[in-house]
Design an enzyme around this catalytic site. Sequence first.
Site, PDB file in Angstrom:
ATOM      1  N   ARG A   1       0.786  -1.273   0.007  1.00 32.04           N
ATOM      2  CA  ARG A   1      -0.038   0.028   0.094  1.00 32.04           C
ATOM      3  C   ARG A   1       0.928   1.491   0.199  1.00 32.04           C
ATOM      4  O   ARG A   1       1.656   1.341   0.907  1.00 32.04           O
ATOM      5  CB  ARG A   1      -0.839  -0.170   1.001  1.00 32.04           C
ATOM      6  CG  ARG A   1      -2.060   1.028   1.154  1.00 32.04           C
ATOM      7  CD  ARG A   1      -3.086   0.883   2.297  1.00 32.04           C
ATOM      8  NE  ARG A   1      -2.086   1.951   3.261  1.00 32.04           N
ATOM      9  CZ  ARG A   1      -1.947   1.549   4.667  1.00 32.04           C
ATOM     10  NH1 ARG A   1      -2.620   0.493   5.242  1.00 32.04           N
ATOM     11  NH2 ARG A   1      -1.115   2.271   5.489  1.00 32.04           N
TER      12      ARG A   1
ATOM     13  N   GLU B   1       4.888   6.931   2.367  1.00 33.28           N
ATOM     14  CA  GLU B   1       5.696   5.721   2.415  1.00 33.28           C
ATOM     15  C   GLU B   1       5.225   4.594   1.441  1.00 33.28           C
ATOM     16  O   GLU B   1       3.867   4.934   1.248  1.00 33.28           O
ATOM     17  CB  GLU B   1       5.873   5.308   3.787  1.00 33.28           C
ATOM     18  CG  GLU B   1       4.614   4.851   4.466  1.00 33.28           C
ATOM     19  CD  GLU B   1       4.881   3.968   5.648  1.00 33.28           C
ATOM     20  OE1 GLU B   1       5.955   3.259   5.718  1.00 33.28           O
ATOM     21  OE2 GLU B   1       3.835   3.774   6.267  1.00 33.28           O
TER      22      GLU B   1
ATOM     23  N   ASN C   1       4.156   0.798   1.933  1.00 33.47           N
ATOM     24  CA  ASN C   1       4.194  -0.519   3.014  1.00 33.47           C
ATOM     25  C   ASN C   1       4.341  -1.853   2.182  1.00 33.47           C
ATOM     26  O   ASN C   1       3.354  -2.092   1.700  1.00 33.47           O
ATOM     27  CB  ASN C   1       2.935  -0.252   3.884  1.00 33.47           C
ATOM     28  CG  ASN C   1       2.801   0.839   4.792  1.00 33.47           C
ATOM     29  OD1 ASN C   1       3.478   0.995   5.396  1.00 33.47           O
ATOM     30  ND2 ASN C   1       1.970   1.679   4.049  1.00 33.47           N
TER      31      ASN C   1
ATOM     32  N   SER D   1      -2.342  -2.754   5.941  1.00 31.65           N
ATOM     33  CA  SER D   1      -3.580  -3.267   6.407  1.00 31.65           C
ATOM     34  C   SER D   1      -4.758  -2.522   5.649  1.00 31.65           C
ATOM     35  O   SER D   1      -4.590  -1.582   5.091  1.00 31.65           O
ATOM     36  CB  SER D   1      -3.640  -2.690   7.848  1.00 31.65           C
ATOM     37  OG  SER D   1      -3.174  -1.618   8.350  1.00 31.65           O
TER      38      SER D   1
ATOM     39  N   LYS E   1      12.618   3.116   5.271  1.00 32.78           N
ATOM     40  CA  LYS E   1      12.595   4.453   4.723  1.00 32.78           C
ATOM     41  C   LYS E   1      13.826   4.805   4.310  1.00 32.78           C
ATOM     42  O   LYS E   1      13.970   5.614   3.316  1.00 32.78           O
ATOM     43  CB  LYS E   1      12.460   5.246   6.155  1.00 32.78           C
ATOM     44  CG  LYS E   1      11.309   5.035   7.050  1.00 32.78           C
ATOM     45  CD  LYS E   1       9.938   5.074   6.572  1.00 32.78           C
ATOM     46  CE  LYS E   1       8.796   5.370   7.475  1.00 32.78           C
ATOM     47  NZ  LYS E   1       8.026   4.010   7.835  1.00 32.78           N
TER      48      LYS E   1
ATOM     49  N   LYS F   1      12.590  10.287  10.463  1.00 33.40           N
ATOM     50  CA  LYS F   1      11.993   9.286  10.517  1.00 33.40           C
ATOM     51  C   LYS F   1      13.023   8.183  10.623  1.00 33.40           C
ATOM     52  O   LYS F   1      14.084   7.823   9.951  1.00 33.40           O
ATOM     53  CB  LYS F   1      11.365   8.918   9.249  1.00 33.40           C
ATOM     54  CG  LYS F   1      10.429   9.703   8.732  1.00 33.40           C
ATOM     55  CD  LYS F   1       9.581   9.159   7.783  1.00 33.40           C
ATOM     56  CE  LYS F   1       8.224   9.966   7.364  1.00 33.40           C
ATOM     57  NZ  LYS F   1       7.503   9.403   6.399  1.00 33.40           N
TER      58      LYS F   1
ATOM     59  N   GLU G   1       7.942   0.964  11.553  1.00 39.52           N
ATOM     60  CA  GLU G   1       6.784   0.891  10.849  1.00 39.52           C
ATOM     61  C   GLU G   1       5.667   0.764  11.983  1.00 39.52           C
ATOM     62  O   GLU G   1       6.032   0.443  13.266  1.00 39.52           O
ATOM     63  CB  GLU G   1       6.471  -0.475  10.127  1.00 39.52           C
ATOM     64  CG  GLU G   1       7.489  -0.802   8.856  1.00 39.52           C
ATOM     65  CD  GLU G   1       7.248   0.515   7.988  1.00 39.52           C
ATOM     66  OE1 GLU G   1       6.183   0.991   7.709  1.00 39.52           O
ATOM     67  OE2 GLU G   1       8.235   0.702   7.287  1.00 39.52           O
ATOM     68  N   GLY G   2       4.156   0.971  11.663  1.00 40.87           N
ATOM     69  CA  GLY G   2       3.398   1.018  12.601  1.00 40.87           C
ATOM     70  C   GLY G   2       2.804   2.259  13.171  1.00 40.87           C
ATOM     71  O   GLY G   2       1.912   2.321  14.234  1.00 40.87           O
TER      72      GLY G   2
ATOM     73  N   ARG H   1      -7.495   7.489   4.976  1.00 42.80           N
ATOM     74  CA  ARG H   1      -7.789   7.645   6.546  1.00 42.80           C
ATOM     75  C   ARG H   1      -7.614   9.062   7.175  1.00 42.80           C
ATOM     76  O   ARG H   1      -6.655   9.946   6.477  1.00 42.80           O
ATOM     77  CB  ARG H   1      -6.481   6.924   7.208  1.00 42.80           C
ATOM     78  CG  ARG H   1      -6.639   5.425   7.068  1.00 42.80           C
ATOM     79  CD  ARG H   1      -5.190   4.893   7.484  1.00 42.80           C
ATOM     80  NE  ARG H   1      -4.058   5.221   6.828  1.00 42.80           N
ATOM     81  CZ  ARG H   1      -2.832   5.015   7.096  1.00 42.80           C
ATOM     82  NH1 ARG H   1      -2.365   4.304   8.023  1.00 42.80           N
ATOM     83  NH2 ARG H   1      -1.733   5.456   6.086  1.00 42.80           N
TER      84      ARG H   1
END
Length: 449
Positions: free
Chosen positions: A125, A144, A146, A151, A279, A338, A342-343, A425
């Site tokens: 994604r 970024e 993923n 998800s 990254k 950064k 992740e997350g 989102r």
Amino acid sequence: MSAIRKDVLRDENLIRNLEEIAKDTALLHGVLMRTKETPNSPEVVSYAPFTLFPSPVPSALFHQALAVQTYFNRLVDQVSQNPTFLEETLASTIKVDDFTARLFSIYRQVRQECQSQSIVLGLNRSDYMLDQNPEGGTSLKQIEINTIAASFGGLSSRTPDVHRHILKVANLLEECDQILDNNPAAGLARGLAKAWELYGSERNIPVIRRQFEDVCRTGSLDQSKRLFVDGREIAIVYFRNGYMPQNYTSEQSWEARLMMERSLAVKCPDISTHLVGTKKVQQELARPGVLERLFPDEPETVVQIRATFAGLYTLDMGEEGDKTVAMALANPDQYVLKPQREGGGNNIYGKEICEVLENMKDSSDRTAYILMDKIQPRPVENYLLRPGAPLRLSSCLSELGVFGAYVSRKGNDMVFNECVGHLLRTKSSEHADGGVAAGVAVLDNPLLV
Ligand code: ADP
Ligand code: MG
């Protein structure tokens, strides 16, 4: 920019009524999440957080994001098969970042053994924000990509009907008609099915879910490196986690990851594709000339990919990295610092950038990070529905994600390469960082304007 009229947003009676209907509708459509209090209980669920209204997204930028996805799929695939690039790019990172180093040592070990599986399944994604230019325009900028456990393919397939119903009740019929269909889950499943077929398996696709420890305990490789778990041959390993250090609770977790990587099973992602999602790789790809070398005969591909890149800067030791430090210290509000994590919730913003950089600017510790231009999207008013939180009109920022699915055979062209859907989102503009799972952002749908 407001797709939903101001008088609607401020009609308190209507909003109160819609709030209740919206939550019921989410439950009816299966927009659900387990709760923080009982994360492993199948007995208690709540609605997954979402916006009361869809948020405006300029149509041209939305379509640009969809159109560039198959190029990103190819880019990820190509880089994953380029050991020189990965070795050189991550050399400084793995000296100081233990987690990336651990992943990298699996990568090296698997590479030394003869390659057992040439089929790769990628389900990724690519995330974007819409940056406001000083001239008043907006442009699509990648946050970024993923490459592991991307998800919300499932939930974002269900949210369009929730917004459609809310808009109908609010008598916003035109807006209702504009809500786009979206079914990333189906496209991601097509990718899985293709990989399954190429592995040479029978029609029916049974799925089992296991933790790393379970795989370590009951998993094994046979002589031809076929993976067996609980006595069953595994065609595809889909990693739902494994992207953060906390996912590896013991040495057994790492052993399980290694065993799966060494196996003949198709991995989604394999260890090299996982590393492409760092990254540091993102920053290196944005360096002038790098895309050109990866796509030597495709100037148009290069232009389209590069158009979505924000400014990304190395913190490697040396003159270039020193320049990055000076730039960040002079204007910390214009950047995001950064680490290779992740997350959500790991990035550093504003004044804190100065504190962190002052402490490590002369040490190689800084090479665990990269610096990125901070994207400045235009805030939009909306209501965020979240269990336990009182409803109020908030100034919000949105992030658009685009799902890509591909299947390739190493060294060959793609067998399957598709853009399979999107995700919007939205979070309150008070929060700099954090996704839905981190409890900051909520699910949304684009209303093309
Ligand atoms: P993670 O891998 O933790 O998801 P991201 O790079 O996606 O890391 O950053 C997490 C969040 O931080 C994003 O969802 C976004 O809200 C915010 N963010 C990240 N990079 C930028 C940026 N360059 N400009 C503005 N916000 C950013
Ligand atoms: Mg992210």
